[in-house]
Design a protein around this motif. Structure first.
Motif, PDB file in Angstrom:
ATOM      1  N   UNK A 139     -43.709  68.343  18.231  1.00  0.00           N
ATOM      2  CA  UNK A 139     -44.325  68.785  19.512  1.00  0.00           C
ATOM      3  C   UNK A 139     -44.115  70.449  19.241  1.00  0.00           C
ATOM      4  N   UNK A 140     -43.330  70.663  18.614  1.00  0.00           N
ATOM      5  CA  UNK A 140     -43.221  72.257  18.442  1.00  0.00           C
ATOM      6  C   UNK A 140     -44.155  73.099  17.503  1.00  0.00           C
ATOM      7  N   UNK A 141     -44.840  72.022  16.601  1.00  0.00           N
ATOM      8  CA  UNK A 141     -45.397  72.716  15.551  1.00  0.00           C
ATOM      9  C   UNK A 141     -46.772  73.516  16.133  1.00  0.00           C
ATOM     10  N   UNK A 142     -46.755  74.570  15.395  1.00  0.00           N
ATOM     11  CA  UNK A 142     -47.652  75.579  15.817  1.00  0.00           C
ATOM     12  C   UNK A 142     -48.570  76.241  14.609  1.00  0.00           C
ATOM     13  N   UNK A 143     -47.914  75.891  13.195  1.00  0.00           N
ATOM     14  CA  UNK A 143     -48.786  76.302  12.332  1.00  0.00           C
ATOM     15  C   UNK A 143     -48.276  75.618  10.993  1.00  0.00           C
ATOM     16  N   UNK A 144     -49.310  75.288  10.333  1.00  0.00           N
ATOM     17  CA  UNK A 144     -48.982  74.521   8.859  1.00  0.00           C
ATOM     18  C   UNK A 144     -49.315  75.431   7.735  1.00  0.00           C
ATOM     19  N   UNK A 145     -48.481  75.636   6.956  1.00  0.00           N
ATOM     20  CA  UNK A 145     -48.731  76.598   5.764  1.00  0.00           C
ATOM     21  C   UNK A 145     -48.523  76.050   4.489  1.00  0.00           C
ATOM     22  N   UNK A 146     -49.660  75.614   3.605  1.00  0.00           N
ATOM     23  CA  UNK A 146     -49.509  74.895   2.429  1.00  0.00           C
ATOM     24  C   UNK A 146     -49.672  75.838   1.299  1.00  0.00           C
ATOM     25  N   UNK A 147     -49.313  76.986   1.452  1.00  0.00           N
ATOM     26  CA  UNK A 147     -49.437  78.157   0.143  1.00  0.00           C
ATOM     27  C   UNK A 147     -48.348  77.868  -1.067  1.00  0.00           C
ATOM     28  N   UNK A 148     -47.383  77.081  -0.507  1.00  0.00           N
ATOM     29  CA  UNK A 148     -46.343  76.627  -1.422  1.00  0.00           C
ATOM     30  C   UNK A 148     -46.305  75.322  -1.800  1.00  0.00           C
ATOM     31  N   UNK A 149     -47.275  74.587  -1.605  1.00  0.00           N
ATOM     32  CA  UNK A 149     -47.555  72.963  -1.725  1.00  0.00           C
ATOM     33  C   UNK A 149     -47.450  72.890  -3.383  1.00  0.00           C
ATOM     34  N   UNK A 150     -46.738  71.983  -3.736  1.00  0.00           N
ATOM     35  CA  UNK A 150     -46.409  71.909  -5.323  1.00  0.00           C
ATOM     36  C   UNK A 150     -47.859  71.623  -5.952  1.00  0.00           C
ATOM     37  N   UNK A 151     -48.308  72.452  -6.886  1.00  0.00           N
ATOM     38  CA  UNK A 151     -49.551  72.490  -7.248  1.00  0.00           C
ATOM     39  C   UNK A 151     -49.894  71.469  -8.256  1.00  0.00           C
ATOM     40  N   UNK A 152     -48.635  70.838  -8.755  1.00  0.00           N
ATOM     41  CA  UNK A 152     -48.906  69.751  -9.766  1.00  0.00           C
ATOM     42  C   UNK A 152     -49.483  68.414  -9.296  1.00  0.00           C
ATOM     43  N   UNK A 153     -49.567  68.414  -7.630  1.00  0.00           N
ATOM     44  CA  UNK A 153     -49.773  67.163  -6.934  1.00  0.00           C
ATOM     45  C   UNK A 153     -51.443  67.132  -7.212  1.00  0.00           C
ATOM     46  N   UNK A 154     -51.995  68.466  -7.449  1.00  0.00           N
ATOM     47  CA  UNK A 154     -53.375  68.251  -7.854  1.00  0.00           C
ATOM     48  C   UNK A 154     -53.972  67.461  -9.041  1.00  0.00           C
ATOM     49  N   UNK A 155     -53.081  67.267  -9.915  1.00  0.00           N
ATOM     50  CA  UNK A 155     -53.353  66.475 -11.217  1.00  0.00           C
ATOM     51  C   UNK A 155     -52.663  65.175 -11.250  1.00  0.00           C
ATOM     52  N   UNK A 156     -52.209  64.570 -10.050  1.00  0.00           N
ATOM     53  CA  UNK A 156     -51.462  63.462 -10.189  1.00  0.00           C
ATOM     54  C   UNK A 156     -52.141  62.308  -9.251  1.00  0.00           C
ATOM     55  N   UNK A 157     -52.492  61.382  -9.834  1.00  0.00           N
ATOM     56  CA  UNK A 157     -53.137  60.168  -8.714  1.00  0.00           C
ATOM     57  C   UNK A 157     -51.846  59.633  -8.039  1.00  0.00           C
ATOM     58  N   UNK A 158     -51.916  59.500  -6.891  1.00  0.00           N
ATOM     59  CA  UNK A 158     -50.935  58.927  -5.930  1.00  0.00           C
ATOM     60  C   UNK A 158     -51.557  57.785  -5.304  1.00  0.00           C
ATOM     61  N   UNK A 159     -50.883  56.471  -5.362  1.00  0.00           N
ATOM     62  CA  UNK A 159     -51.552  55.018  -4.855  1.00  0.00           C
ATOM     63  C   UNK A 159     -50.618  54.670  -3.964  1.00  0.00           C
ATOM     64  N   UNK A 160     -50.896  54.592  -2.688  1.00  0.00           N
ATOM     65  CA  UNK A 160     -49.920  54.074  -1.709  1.00  0.00           C
ATOM     66  C   UNK A 160     -50.085  52.516  -1.587  1.00  0.00           C
ATOM     67  N   UNK A 161     -48.909  51.760  -1.663  1.00  0.00           N
ATOM     68  CA  UNK A 161     -49.121  50.456  -1.569  1.00  0.00           C
ATOM     69  C   UNK A 161     -48.413  50.209  -0.212  1.00  0.00           C
ATOM     70  N   UNK A 162     -49.537  49.794   0.552  1.00  0.00           N
ATOM     71  CA  UNK A 162     -49.348  49.333   1.882  1.00  0.00           C
ATOM     72  C   UNK A 162     -50.341  48.154   2.427  1.00  0.00           C
ATOM     73  N   UNK A 163     -49.706  47.315   3.244  1.00  0.00           N
ATOM     74  CA  UNK A 163     -50.694  46.263   3.830  1.00  0.00           C
ATOM     75  C   UNK A 163     -50.606  46.402   5.362  1.00  0.00           C
ATOM     76  N   UNK A 164     -50.201  47.672   5.931  1.00  0.00           N
ATOM     77  CA  UNK A 164     -50.268  47.754   7.064  1.00  0.00           C
ATOM     78  C   UNK A 164     -51.510  48.621   7.593  1.00  0.00           C
TER      79      UNK A 164
END
Length: 381
Positions: A169-194
């Motif tokens: 509720x206190x969130x005022x800014x989201x900074x993604x500048x340090x988001x791990x860049x390796x995630x751009x080259x990785x396929x992520x599959x979420x296993x969920x039936x919800x």
């Protein structure tokens, strides 16, 4: 004769691999020279890591991470036999097993440890991550996970948010500048039936919050926080994930993964069928044996035995599919429709306590499998 044995675990007693071995033991007494293909299965929930590791000759990796309450825990995840695919169960790091009636507090529980497992998988140079997101203790919208992979979630004073859904509720800014860049080259599959959305009457807080200790007042507070969080995601990431099916899974971890990574959602059983190469293994099968601890009408909604049966029938429509279960519940007739399953057997030998049934499960499964094999021999010779 070829038997493909593809069960899920019998929760509380045996892993999927142990069930498969017990089935093989029983059938081998009658068909000692048969060809057996053992394919341990799961549906994306508990046991998925072990099943896929067993099915692909992979290995288990242990990592100390931050648990849902902020203390250190040791979590396991799998590296499959190709060494390029990691399989993670978020419950290992952020699961409900780490809390009890006294400590349960979804206002403060975090998915940070799940994010740490993602980073550790990247450190092992994987190019694909399968992430099962059932059994969470959290309601933070995946905020902790995001912080662990390099996202800064800041309040109006530029300070990092503390852990937990209430802090959003206190969130005022989201900074993604340090988001791990390796995630751009990785396929992520979420296993969920919800399929629940992030917020509202069918959202993460309202539907799943009470299971994690949320009072009615907490549910309102958490939902309000996630509504604000979703608005910030839209503002800073230009992603509207709040109403996406599955965004509310694992206390909103689904939303966090969809917002901060390139993740896609799939049915858990479909993922396991794919990575275990089940369809190729049933092509020349004479019989397919599957199973789970309990089977009832709900089995048709993404559970392992039904998923195995559908996959098998799509490739080998004439091969009978037989399911074993410790408990056979109401409405199993629906599983016989459209020639999906051919027979369902209970493995429990006589009236006994649940504790006794768990202890006897291996022997009972083997005995039931032997009995089925005797019938098959009579009918085929």
């Amino acid at each position: 004769m070829k038997f493909v044995i593809a069960p899920d675990s019998f929760k509380g007693s045996l892993t999927a691999k142990e069930v498969a071995l017990a089935i093989k033991k029983g059938i081998s007494k009658i068909f000692p020279t048969a060809n057996f293909e053992l394919v341990p299965m799961a549906d994306g929930g508990e046991g998925t890591v072990q099943s896929l590791v067993d099915a692909t000759a992979g290995k288990i990796i242990s990592k100390e991470v931050v648990g849902p309450l902020g203390s250190k825990v040791v979590a396991n995840y799998g590296l499959l036999g190709n060494s390029k695919t990691a399989v993670i169960e978020m419950a290992e790091a952020s699961g409900i097993g780490y809390i009890n009636k006294t400590t349960a507090n979804p206002l403060i529980t975090t998915t940070f440890g799940t994010g740490q497992l993602i980073i550790d998988a990247l450190d092992h140079d994987v190019d694909e991550i399968i992430l099962g997101i059932g059994g969470s203790a959290t309601n933070d919208g995946g905020a902790g996970m995001a912080q662990a992979i390099g996202v800064h979630l800041l309040d109006s004073k530029g300070q990092e948010l503390t852990f937990g859904g209430a802090a959003l509720l206190q969130l005022a800014k989201i900074d993604t500048n340090n988001l791990d860049s390796r995630l751009n080259n990785v396929k992520i599959v979420i296993a969920s039936d919800v399929n629940n959305p992030l917020t509202g009457k069918k959202g993460a807080s309202a539907v799943f919050g009470p299971q994690k200790g949320a009072t009615p007042e907490m549910v309102q507070q958490l939902d309000k926080s996630l509504v604000h969080y979703s608005k910030m995601l839209q503002k800073y990431l230009h992603k509207d994930v709040a109403t996406l099916p599955g965004a509310g899974a694992a206390g909103g971890l689904g939303a966090g993964l969809l917002a901060f990574t390139t993740a896609k959602m799939e049915h858990g059983i479909d993922i396991v069928v794919n990575y275990s190469n089940l369809k190729s293994k049933v092509q020349d099968a004479d019989f397919i044996i599957t199973g789970e601890g309990g089977i009832d009408f709900q089995t048709q909604y993404g559970k392992t035995p039904f998923g195995v049966a559908k996959a098998a029938k799509s490739i080998a429509p004439n091969a009978p599919v037989i399911a074993l279960a410790g408990y056979v519940g109401k409405g199993v007739d629906v599983l016989y429709q459209n020639n999906v399953m051919d027979a369902i057997f209970s493995t429990v030998s006589g009236a006994k306590t649940l504790d006794r049934a768990f202890k006897d499960s291996q022997a009972d499964i083997a005995q039931t499998s032997e009995n089925i094999a005797r019938l098959i021999k009579k009918l085929t010779h």
